[in-house]
Design a protein around this motif. Structure first.
Motif, PDB file in Angstrom:
ATOM      1  N   THR A  12      -2.733  -9.198 -18.433  1.00 32.37           N
ATOM      2  CA  THR A  12      -2.680  -8.923 -17.449  1.00 32.37           C
ATOM      3  C   THR A  12      -2.086  -8.826 -16.446  1.00 32.37           C
ATOM      4  N   LEU A  13      -0.108  -9.143 -16.629  1.00 31.42           N
ATOM      5  CA  LEU A  13       0.464  -8.967 -15.929  1.00 31.42           C
ATOM      6  C   LEU A  13       1.284  -7.112 -17.192  1.00 31.42           C
ATOM      7  N   TRP A  14       0.994  -7.238 -17.751  1.00 32.36           N
ATOM      8  CA  TRP A  14       1.031  -5.256 -18.065  1.00 32.36           C
ATOM      9  C   TRP A  14       0.720  -5.004 -18.090  1.00 32.36           C
ATOM     10  N   LEU A  15      -0.910  -4.948 -17.584  1.00 27.56           N
ATOM     11  CA  LEU A  15      -1.897  -4.024 -17.198  1.00 27.56           C
ATOM     12  C   LEU A  15      -0.622  -3.699 -15.468  1.00 27.56           C
ATOM     13  N   GLU A  16      -1.251  -4.905 -14.634  1.00 29.18           N
ATOM     14  CA  GLU A  16      -0.438  -4.799 -13.130  1.00 29.18           C
ATOM     15  C   GLU A  16       0.854  -3.851 -13.377  1.00 29.18           C
ATOM     16  N   VAL A  17       2.029  -4.174 -13.664  1.00 27.80           N
ATOM     17  CA  VAL A  17       2.984  -3.256 -14.124  1.00 27.80           C
ATOM     18  C   VAL A  17       2.702  -2.313 -14.787  1.00 27.80           C
ATOM     19  N   TRP A  18       2.354  -1.586 -15.096  1.00 24.69           N
ATOM     20  CA  TRP A  18       1.660  -0.405 -15.277  1.00 24.69           C
ATOM     21  C   TRP A  18       1.044   0.312 -14.179  1.00 24.69           C
ATOM     22  N   ASN A  19       0.361  -0.345 -13.867  1.00 27.97           N
ATOM     23  CA  ASN A  19      -1.048   0.275 -12.526  1.00 27.97           C
ATOM     24  C   ASN A  19       0.534   0.315 -11.574  1.00 27.97           C
ATOM     25  N   ARG A  20       1.065  -1.033 -11.092  1.00 31.57           N
ATOM     26  CA  ARG A  20       2.230  -0.156 -10.359  1.00 31.57           C
ATOM     27  C   ARG A  20       3.247   0.917 -10.861  1.00 31.57           C
ATOM     28  N   SER A  21       3.448   1.366 -11.677  1.00 25.98           N
ATOM     29  CA  SER A  21       4.447   1.744 -12.584  1.00 25.98           C
ATOM     30  C   SER A  21       3.963   3.349 -11.541  1.00 25.98           C
ATOM     31  N   GLN A  22       3.350   4.047 -10.695  1.00 26.06           N
ATOM     32  CA  GLN A  22       2.851   4.696 -10.863  1.00 26.06           C
ATOM     33  C   GLN A  22       3.449   5.776  -9.381  1.00 26.06           C
ATOM     34  N   ASN A  23       4.638   4.572  -8.937  1.00 24.15           N
ATOM     35  CA  ASN A  23       5.429   4.832  -7.650  1.00 24.15           C
ATOM     36  C   ASN A  23       6.497   3.373  -7.853  1.00 24.15           C
ATOM     37  N   ALA A  24       6.932   4.120  -9.660  1.00 20.14           N
ATOM     38  CA  ALA A  24       7.711   2.733  -9.461  1.00 20.14           C
ATOM     39  C   ALA A  24       8.877   4.170 -10.050  1.00 20.14           C
ATOM     40  N   ASP A  25      10.657   3.707 -10.008  1.00 22.84           N
ATOM     41  CA  ASP A  25      11.646   4.835  -9.521  1.00 22.84           C
ATOM     42  C   ASP A  25      12.100   4.764 -11.579  1.00 22.84           C
ATOM     43  N   GLU A  26      12.982   5.432 -11.789  1.00 19.89           N
ATOM     44  CA  GLU A  26      13.321   5.835 -12.812  1.00 19.89           C
ATOM     45  C   GLU A  26      14.027   4.647 -13.798  1.00 19.89           C
ATOM     46  N   ASP A  27      14.864   3.870 -13.156  1.00 23.46           N
ATOM     47  CA  ASP A  27      15.390   2.858 -13.777  1.00 23.46           C
ATOM     48  C   ASP A  27      13.961   1.677 -14.465  1.00 23.46           C
ATOM     49  N   ALA A  28      12.999   1.523 -13.438  1.00 22.37           N
ATOM     50  CA  ALA A  28      11.768   0.947 -14.080  1.00 22.37           C
ATOM     51  C   ALA A  28      11.246   1.289 -14.914  1.00 22.37           C
ATOM     52  N   ARG A  29      10.880   2.701 -15.173  1.00 20.35           N
ATOM     53  CA  ARG A  29      10.084   3.593 -16.669  1.00 20.35           C
ATOM     54  C   ARG A  29      10.989   3.319 -17.353  1.00 20.35           C
ATOM     55  N   GLU A  30      12.198   3.554 -16.700  1.00 16.07           N
ATOM     56  CA  GLU A  30      12.746   3.570 -19.018  1.00 16.07           C
ATOM     57  C   GLU A  30      12.668   2.112 -18.856  1.00 16.07           C
ATOM     58  N   ARG A  31      12.906   1.164 -18.128  1.00 13.77           N
ATOM     59  CA  ARG A  31      12.272  -0.453 -18.744  1.00 13.77           C
ATOM     60  C   ARG A  31      10.725  -0.421 -19.815  1.00 13.77           C
ATOM     61  N   GLN A  32      10.308  -0.177 -18.778  1.00 14.26           N
ATOM     62  CA  GLN A  32       9.360   0.259 -19.414  1.00 14.26           C
ATOM     63  C   GLN A  32       8.758   1.374 -20.828  1.00 14.26           C
ATOM     64  N   ALA A  33       8.855   2.389 -20.774  1.00 20.12           N
ATOM     65  CA  ALA A  33       9.165   3.189 -22.354  1.00 20.12           C
ATOM     66  C   ALA A  33      10.277   1.928 -23.268  1.00 20.12           C
ATOM     67  N   ALA A  34      11.012   1.381 -22.863  1.00 25.00           N
ATOM     68  CA  ALA A  34      11.864   0.729 -23.725  1.00 25.00           C
ATOM     69  C   ALA A  34      10.476  -0.715 -24.444  1.00 25.00           C
ATOM     70  N   ILE A  35      10.153  -1.268 -23.184  1.00 23.77           N
ATOM     71  CA  ILE A  35       8.602  -1.954 -23.948  1.00 23.77           C
ATOM     72  C   ILE A  35       8.270  -1.558 -25.286  1.00 23.77           C
TER      73      ILE A  35
END
Length: 182
Positions: free
Chosen positions: A86-109
């Protein structure tokens, strides 16, 4: 994670979380700056725990296919509204507007899951336990299959419970990785 499991993300507000942990929502915002950052940091924490478990499962003395089944078992949600998913889905849904740092952290996961799977597949192929495949390419395809099925389980799509999904994935792995000379 407890609040997500109990109430879902739709009821997770900074004020409600603050009450739960004995802090003001302003205090939470001071430390996390936004709900998006709080969610991403919670996901990183959860992934750290899963990563440690994945490491234990993948480094144990067992055949590659048995460890691959353990990887799949850890990957697929426990069921509808699984807190991690549930958390994973929410974070990825919100990633459309995420900054580059957040995107890099998601990519690391995502990268950690992928690298572990590639290494396991490469080991299984090199020792002759698995049919020769390109480990990176197969891992990409398998993770896409797992993501699709896992989303169905996490959102509670009828006819897609965890055991059915695990059966489909194991059948796919049998068909795709079984050595023809065995």
């Amino acid at each position: 994670m407890d609040m997500i499991a109990e109430s879902g993300l739709e009821k997770l507000t900074m004020a409600a979380l603050g009450r739960e942990v004995g802090m003001s929502s302003g205090h939470l915002l001071y430390y996390f700056h936004s709900k998006d950052e709080l969610l991403l940091r919670t996901l990183e924490w959860s992934e750290g725990r899963l990563g440690a478990e994945r490491g234990r499962l993948l480094t144990r003395a067992a055949p590659a296919r048995e460890r691959l089944d353990a990887y799949v078992d850890l990957y697929v949600p426990d069921g509808h509204r699984d807190p991690h998913w549930t958390l994973w889905l929410e974070v990825w849904n919100r990633s459309q507007n995420a900054d580059e740092d957040a995107r890099e952290r998601q990519a690391a996961i995502e990268g950690a899951w992928h690298r572990d799977l590639v290494a396991l597949l490469a080991e299984g192929v090199s020792c002759g336990e698995l049919r020769p495949v390109d480990p990176d390419r197969f891992a990409s395809r398998l993770r896409a299959l797992l993501d699709g099925f896992s989303i169905h389980v996490a959102i509670g799509l009828r006819g897609t419970d965890r055991e059915q999904i695990l059966g489909h994935v194991r059948e796919f792995l049998d068909e795709s990785l079984a050595r023809s000379d065995t």
